[in-house]
Scaffold this motif. Structure first.
Motif, mmCIF file in Angstrom:
data_model
loop_
_atom_site.group_PDB
_atom_site.id
_atom_site.type_symbol
_atom_site.label_atom_id
_atom_site.label_comp_id
_atom_site.label_asym_id
_atom_site.label_seq_id
_atom_site.Cartn_x
_atom_site.Cartn_y
_atom_site.Cartn_z
ATOM 1 N N TYR A 94 73.073 -4.144 58.882
ATOM 2 C CA TYR A 94 71.899 -3.322 58.597
ATOM 3 C C TYR A 94 71.452 -3.584 57.155
ATOM 4 O O TYR A 94 72.236 -3.423 56.210
ATOM 5 N N PRO A 96 68.694 -2.194 54.817
ATOM 6 C CA PRO A 96 67.650 -1.178 54.653
ATOM 7 C C PRO A 96 66.476 -1.613 53.793
ATOM 8 O O PRO A 96 65.354 -1.148 53.997
ATOM 9 N N GLN A 99 64.529 -3.524 56.217
ATOM 10 C CA GLN A 99 64.486 -2.831 57.503
ATOM 11 C C GLN A 99 64.693 -3.816 58.658
ATOM 12 O O GLN A 99 63.918 -3.904 59.596
ATOM 13 N N HIS A 203 71.656 4.701 58.885
ATOM 14 C CA HIS A 203 70.201 4.659 58.820
ATOM 15 C C HIS A 203 69.582 4.875 60.196
ATOM 16 O O HIS A 203 70.143 4.479 61.222
ATOM 17 N N THR A 205 67.139 3.524 62.618
ATOM 18 C CA THR A 205 66.638 2.149 62.723
ATOM 19 C C THR A 205 65.635 1.953 63.856
ATOM 20 O O THR A 205 65.408 0.821 64.285
ATOM 21 N N THR A 207 62.472 1.902 64.014
ATOM 22 C CA THR A 207 61.318 1.039 63.732
ATOM 23 C C THR A 207 61.713 -0.284 63.080
ATOM 24 O O THR A 207 60.845 -1.077 62.726
ATOM 25 N N TRP A 208 63.009 -0.544 62.911
ATOM 26 C CA TRP A 208 63.456 -1.769 62.253
ATOM 27 C C TRP A 208 63.340 -2.963 63.187
ATOM 28 O O TRP A 208 63.412 -2.837 64.424
#
Length: 321
Positions: A94, A96, A99, A203, A205, A207-208
């Motif tokens: 991940y 951030p 994203q 997090h 996620t 929309t990642w």
């Protein structure tokens, strides 16, 4: 003292020394098995420091081992935030800041503290294994195990394990001069039950962007590629095809001597976004060697001396079918 008696005593001393060496080697192997079992079966949480030269990085690791299978979370605490969650052989990284979630299948990959393979006995083919002294690390009374390479094609290792549980507390990688290249050291470690909630990603996620390496088994010999079945004591342990970037697919063959691993990547030279930089490059214990073969780029990369990485890359051959 007669010559006969002196010779007999000399032979007895040689035999005793050989027996003592065998006993020490056997005990050292038992310690390696203890380390392997501890890193596979124990649940724990702790903080360790990775150091290469003047560079260092601190990480927090949490591991749960239960009937549902092992689950591990690694949080990098320095620099850009990164979080890696491993569920069996599925690894999700991940990021951030961008994203992005990078998903990979890395059944062949081992990382600190789970550095040792299941087949401990095979390590003796490439390393002389002996016991060292005792040392206190992060509040644990530890025993040292030394793995000295039998040739110049692999690094040496010094490992320190908790005398009670067998858990690995420190690992040092040494070059051919016996100088430290890299090391990992726990500064804090707690052994015992871990709540599963602690291993969830930190997090949201939804929309990642997800980048899946899409790893699948492969047989590159069907396409005309030839690889050494065993090179310098490195055995082939995996052969797959994976996605690189958005659409490019590359072949990968993984070699290991039990401790060190070297991956060989094969990708078409056409369509690359950057020119091929043939030759050797390295940083810390990691070395990379690149060459072109029949309009393909062959890249060998791994934590092994430059001579090993170059030799493994150079045995790759292409014979059109």
């Amino acid at each position: 003292m007669s010559r006969a008696l002196g010779r007999a005593l000399g032979l007895a001393l040689v035999a005793w020394a050989g027996l003592a060496h065998a006993q020490i080697s056997s005990e050292a192997l038992d310690w390696l098995r203890k380390i392997y079992e501890a890193t596979q079966k124990l649940s724990y949480t702790g903080t360790f420091v990775y150091q290469r030269g003047v560079e260092s990085e601190t990480s927090r690791i949490t591991r749960l081992a239960d009937a549902q299978g092992d689950l591990e979370k690694l949080e990098v605490l320095d620099g850009l935030p990164r979080e890696i969650v491993r569920d069996r052989d599925i690894v999700s990284c991940y990021l951030p800041e961008s994203q992005i979630v990078k998903v990979d299948r890395r059944g062949d990959r081992r990382g600190f503290p789970a550095l040792l393979p299941e087949q401990i006995g095979r390590l003796a083919d490439n390393y002389t294994i002996t016991l060292g002294g005792r040392r206190r690390i992060a509040g644990f009374d530890c025993r040292e195990i030394v793995l000295a390479p039998r040739d110049g094609f692999r690094y040496g290792y010094r490992l320190w394990a908790d005398r009670s549980s067998g858990m690995l507390l420190k690992a040092v990688i040494l070059d051919e001069k016996g100088e430290t290249i890299e090391h990992f050291t726990f500064t804090q470690l707690s052994l015992g039950p871990v709540a599963r909630e602690r291993l969830k990603p930190s997090h949201a996620t939804g929309t990642w962007r997800v980048e899946d390496a899409s790893v699948s088994p492969a047989n590159l010999s069907d396409e005309g590629w030839g690889f050494g079945a065993e090179v310098l004591g490195f055995r082939k342990i995996a052969e797959v095809r994976r996605k690189l970037g958005e659409s490019r697919r590359v072949g990968q063959v993984v070699y290991s001597d039990g401790l060190a691993a070297v991956s060989v990547f094969v990708e078409p030279a056409d369509g690359r976004g950057e020119p091929v930089r043939a030759g050797l490059a390295g940083r810390g214990a990691m070395n990379i060697f690149t060459r072109e073969v029949a309009r393909f780029v062959v890249t060998a990369v791994g934590e092994a001396p430059a001579a090993s990485v170059e030799r493994i890359a150079n045995v790759v051959e292409f014979r059109p079918r």
